[in-house]
Design a protein around this motif. Structure first.
Motif, PDB file in Angstrom:
ATOM      1  N   GLU B 114       0.830  -1.212   0.000  1.00 30.78           N
ATOM      2  CA  GLU B 114       0.000   0.000   0.000  1.00 30.78           C
ATOM      3  C   GLU B 114       0.864   1.261   0.000  1.00 30.78           C
ATOM      4  O   GLU B 114       0.494   2.288  -0.574  1.00 30.78           O
ATOM      5  CB  GLU B 114      -1.008   0.000   1.154  1.00 30.78           C
ATOM      6  CG  GLU B 114      -0.449   0.036   2.552  1.00 30.78           C
ATOM      7  CD  GLU B 114      -0.098  -1.347   3.093  1.00 30.78           C
ATOM      8  OE1 GLU B 114      -0.010  -2.296   2.300  1.00 30.78           O
ATOM      9  OE2 GLU B 114       0.103  -1.461   4.317  1.00 30.78           O
ATOM     10  N   GLN B 115       2.045   1.166   0.624  1.00 33.19           N
ATOM     11  CA  GLN B 115       2.986   2.291   0.608  1.00 33.19           C
ATOM     12  C   GLN B 115       3.393   2.591  -0.846  1.00 33.19           C
ATOM     13  O   GLN B 115       3.441   3.747  -1.264  1.00 33.19           O
ATOM     14  CB  GLN B 115       4.210   1.859   1.415  1.00 33.19           C
ATOM     15  CG  GLN B 115       4.988   2.937   2.096  1.00 33.19           C
ATOM     16  CD  GLN B 115       6.133   2.306   2.921  1.00 33.19           C
ATOM     17  OE1 GLN B 115       6.462   1.123   2.776  1.00 33.19           O
ATOM     18  NE2 GLN B 115       6.702   3.107   3.780  1.00 33.19           N
ATOM     19  N   ARG B 118       0.598   4.113  -2.934  1.00 30.30           N
ATOM     20  CA  ARG B 118       0.290   5.514  -2.591  1.00 30.30           C
ATOM     21  C   ARG B 118       1.391   6.477  -3.047  1.00 30.30           C
ATOM     22  O   ARG B 118       1.214   7.682  -2.989  1.00 30.30           O
ATOM     23  CB  ARG B 118       0.096   5.647  -1.081  1.00 30.30           C
ATOM     24  CG  ARG B 118      -1.258   5.124  -0.607  1.00 30.30           C
ATOM     25  CD  ARG B 118      -1.292   5.032   0.898  1.00 30.30           C
ATOM     26  NE  ARG B 118      -2.553   4.452   1.341  1.00 30.30           N
ATOM     27  CZ  ARG B 118      -2.707   3.759   2.459  1.00 30.30           C
ATOM     28  NH1 ARG B 118      -1.676   3.565   3.260  1.00 30.30           N
ATOM     29  NH2 ARG B 118      -3.875   3.271   2.786  1.00 30.30           N
TER      30      ARG B 118
END
Lengths: 408, 292
Positions: B114-115, B118
């Motif tokens: 998810e890092q 994003r």
């Protein structure tokens, strides 16, 4: 002797009592789940209404100057140490004002064995507090502190207690018990502050004087399993005799920054110790969860291992923090944890009288996400009123002289 | 103190590696915290045994690696990059630099999925392939409440591994729905065999409670017996909760630092302390031996 869990379970369910040998067997050999479920059952039997209590009070340490030199303590400072402090009466009043604003009902007031604070200082402090805050309670001075005052004043323990009660003492906290076995106390360098017999005798005298007290146990230093249980059994015997203990609180030794060093007992060990305490201390109504040493999460899980009380909101804490633990739970957080565990939360007094629903549901309260400390860092002020009291040590006398002769 | 026949039947199915129905899971979830823990412990011991895997991690400092890096990686099972630079180029350079400075025997893991998704520069498959080419072994974790099985599959297809499935936000509602969601995720993408059910992000003012945490660990253990490991982050959750979680079914302590950071308190990092906690929980410490 051979034991079986089924036999002991049947005995406990029938209201029977564990002896030392049986307790040791369970403490060492019973599965953690078994201990937890039995302790929970005992808790439920004693507190069937599903209420978990807590108190809003403030943990104030009036001085950190101490001559006891317990090697497990990271809080004390020696006489003349530049970080040594004594709180002024005004500082203590301010702390009480803040406590009252948060719905607090008492101070838990404890401190070092400061040789330059005579009995009269305590009496004056207590009277001043009671004069300003008549209904505010003083849960103050653990047995070693009472003994220290007795030795300094050359008055008997009953006489010291009588004078403190006259001045406003309401109840006695169970601090300084550590492990009530002299072999252990000698190794922890706390035998001279109070032997096991002396600690118990102060409590006996306090109960005889009509005070209620708590009892504590700090484990995880040099003691054996047998000695932990001996500690509990000695408390149980005194409780049989006087009925004066309101609650039992156990916590693990916090090693950081102490002379003794070492490691801390684990969370599972805490839950097992708490559970066996519920089974052994069958004449204690209340067992507190030590969230301040175990953290909120294991503090909450304590409610499944025999605890029925979340202790204090604390507001301030200095002793455990000095040894490396810095957990914080305000009233909102304590209540959230109690309710999440399936209980109803109620405020209480030190005597476990129920005071009603959470204060933050009755009035708006600011959240507290950290505990206060005795003093702001770097504050080295010396209370003016100390000049009225004679110091015993050369350092204390010099300090008094400096207060009496301020530089123009 | 004895479990019901139905509990026994459900446990038997779980022990054989079969998932349970939603009704069964709801029934199990009704147990009080101790009974639930006891059931999870039974499943764990029969499916995965008493051993607890310890993953020692050398985390790359956000200021970059320096002279002490060789000492930091001593005893590590992996090197981990947790912070993500602002640009693609800087990220690839960081991975290359860390890979070059790290002994070949140590895998270099980095970032959460998810890092990456994003990051403003991240465009998907091509960037993942570039990370693999730079020397990254895999993505540390993928939060099932943020990314999809398809996104996880894309990581594998790019030549990277995914260490574990994680959860970004606390599971505030139905634990059974959470377990069912994980089952669906695993049905769609079955290459990740480890799940860390405790949230990576917890509000300071209202953290998850001990009951919530251990119940979630227990339900994950019982509901997903086919997993290789149920994981707890030692550094984030600390020794007390992590140890108790082991008795509720967790089998893997992740993120045990190789370096003692005084700011975290010494009790958070010592390997000796980790082993002592495992043993005191009645379990057996076992460090990972596989490179991935």
């Amino acid at each position: 002797m051979s034991h079986s869990l089924d036999t002991l379970q049947a005995r406990l369910d029938a209201g029977g009592r564990l002896d030392a040998d049986e307790a040791l067997y369970l403490y060492r050999s019973a599965p953690t789940w078994w201990l937890g479920q039995m302790a929970d059952r005992m808790r439920q039997r004693r507190h069937p209404d599903g209420v978990v209590t807590y108190i809003i009070d403030r943990n104030v340490n009036y001085t950190n100057v101490c001559v006891a030199r317990c090697n497990f303590c990271a809080f004390y400072r020696t006489v003349g140490h530049h970080e040594g402090y004594v709180l002024s009466f005004d500082e203590i009043f301010r702390k009480i004002d803040e406590t009252l604003a948060l719905g607090g009902v008492q101070l838990l007031l404890q401190g070092g064995h400061n040789p330059d604070l005579p009995l009269q200082w305590y009496e004056d402090l207590f009277r001043a507090i009671k004069s300003r805050y008549p209904s505010f309670k003083l849960h103050a001075l653990s047995p070693p502190e009472v003994l220290h005052l007795s030795r300094m004043s050359r008055l008997s323990v009953p006489e010291v207690l009588r004078r403190l009660i006259d001045a406003g003492l309401d109840s006695v906290p169970g601090g300084g018990a550590e492990i009530l076995v002299d072999r252990v106390r000698k190794q922890l360098n706390c035998y001279s502050k109070a032997s096991a017999d002396e600690w118990l005798e102060v409590m006996r005298q306090a109960h005889l004087a009509g005070l209620r007290t708590t009892a504590t146990m700090m484990y995880g230093t040099v003691e054996t399993d047998e000695e932990r249980l001996e500690h509990m059994l000695r408390l149980r015997a005194l409780q049989d005799e006087t009925g004066g203990f309101t609650a039992f609180i156990t916590w693990s030794y916090q090693p950081e920054h102490t002379e003794r060093g070492g490691t801390e007992a684990t969370g599972i060990e805490y839950l097992r110790t708490l559970a066996i305490a519920r089974l052994v201390l069958d004449n204690f109504d209340n067992l507190q969860a030590s969230w301040v040493t175990q953290g909120g999460k294991v503090g909450q899980l304590s409610l499944a291992f025999g605890a029925n009380d979340m202790g204090s909101v604390m507001i301030e804490e200095n002793v455990v923090r000095a040894a490396g633990a810095s957990y914080c739970m305000d009233e909102v957080e304590i209540v959230r944890n109690v309710e999440d565990a399936g209980f109803r939360a109620e405020r209480r007094t030190m005597h476990y009288e129920r005071l009603g629903p959470p204060m933050f549901r009755l009035q708006e309260m600011p959240r507290q996400l950290s505990l206060a400390t005795a003093r702001a860092e770097g504050d080295t002020s010396v209370p003016e009123e100390l000049r009225q009291y004679e110091a015993r040590t050369p350092e204390g006398k010099r300090q008094r002289h400096q207060i009496s002769s301020p530089v123009a | 103190m004895t479990r019901t026949d139905l509990d026994g039947e459900l446990l038997s199915r779980a022990r054989q590696g079969h998932g349970l129905s939603a009704d069964d899971l709801h029934r199990i979830d009704q147990h009080n915290v101790l009974s639930l823990g006891m059931l999870a412990d039974e499943v764990r011991r029969s499916v995965r045994g008493p051993s607890v895997t310890v993953r020692r991690v050398a985390t790359v400092p956000s200021a970059g690696i320096g002279a002490e890096w060789a000492r930091m990686t001593e005893g590590a099972d992996e090197v981990r990059i947790s912070h993500i630079p602002d640009s693609r180029e800087a990220t690839l350079t960081l991975v290359t630099t860390v890979r070059a400075a790290t002994p070949e025997t140590l895998p270099v893991w980095g970032f959460s999925l998810e890092q990456l998704t994003r990051a403003s520069w991240f465009c998907g498959r091509g960037d993942l392939e570039a990370l693999a080419a730079s020397g990254l072994t895999g993505v540390v974790d993928a939060a099932v409440d943020v990314v999809s099985p398809t996104q996880v599959a894309e990581v594998f297809e790019a030549g990277l591994a995914v260490g574990l499935l994680s959860v970004e936000q606390p599971v505030m509602g139905d634990r059974v729905l959470f377990v069912e969601g994980l089952l669906r995720f695993l049905a769609a993408e079955s290459r990740v065999r480890r799940v860390a059910p405790l949230p990576k992000q917890v509000p300071v003012a209202t953290p998850t409670t001990g009951y919530q945490d251990v119940r979630l660990v227990a339900m994950t253990t019982i509901g997903l017996p086919m997993l290789e490991h149920v994981v707890v982050d030692w550094l984030q959750y600390g020794p007390k909760l992590a140890q108790v979680a082991l008795t509720f079914g967790a089998t893997y302590l992740d993120n045990v630092s190789t370096v003692d950071d005084p700011a975290l308190g010494r009790r958070r990092t010592h390997l000796e302390d980790v082993r002592r906690n495992i043993t005191a929980a009645g379990l057996t410490p076992a460090e990972r031996t596989d490179a991935a």
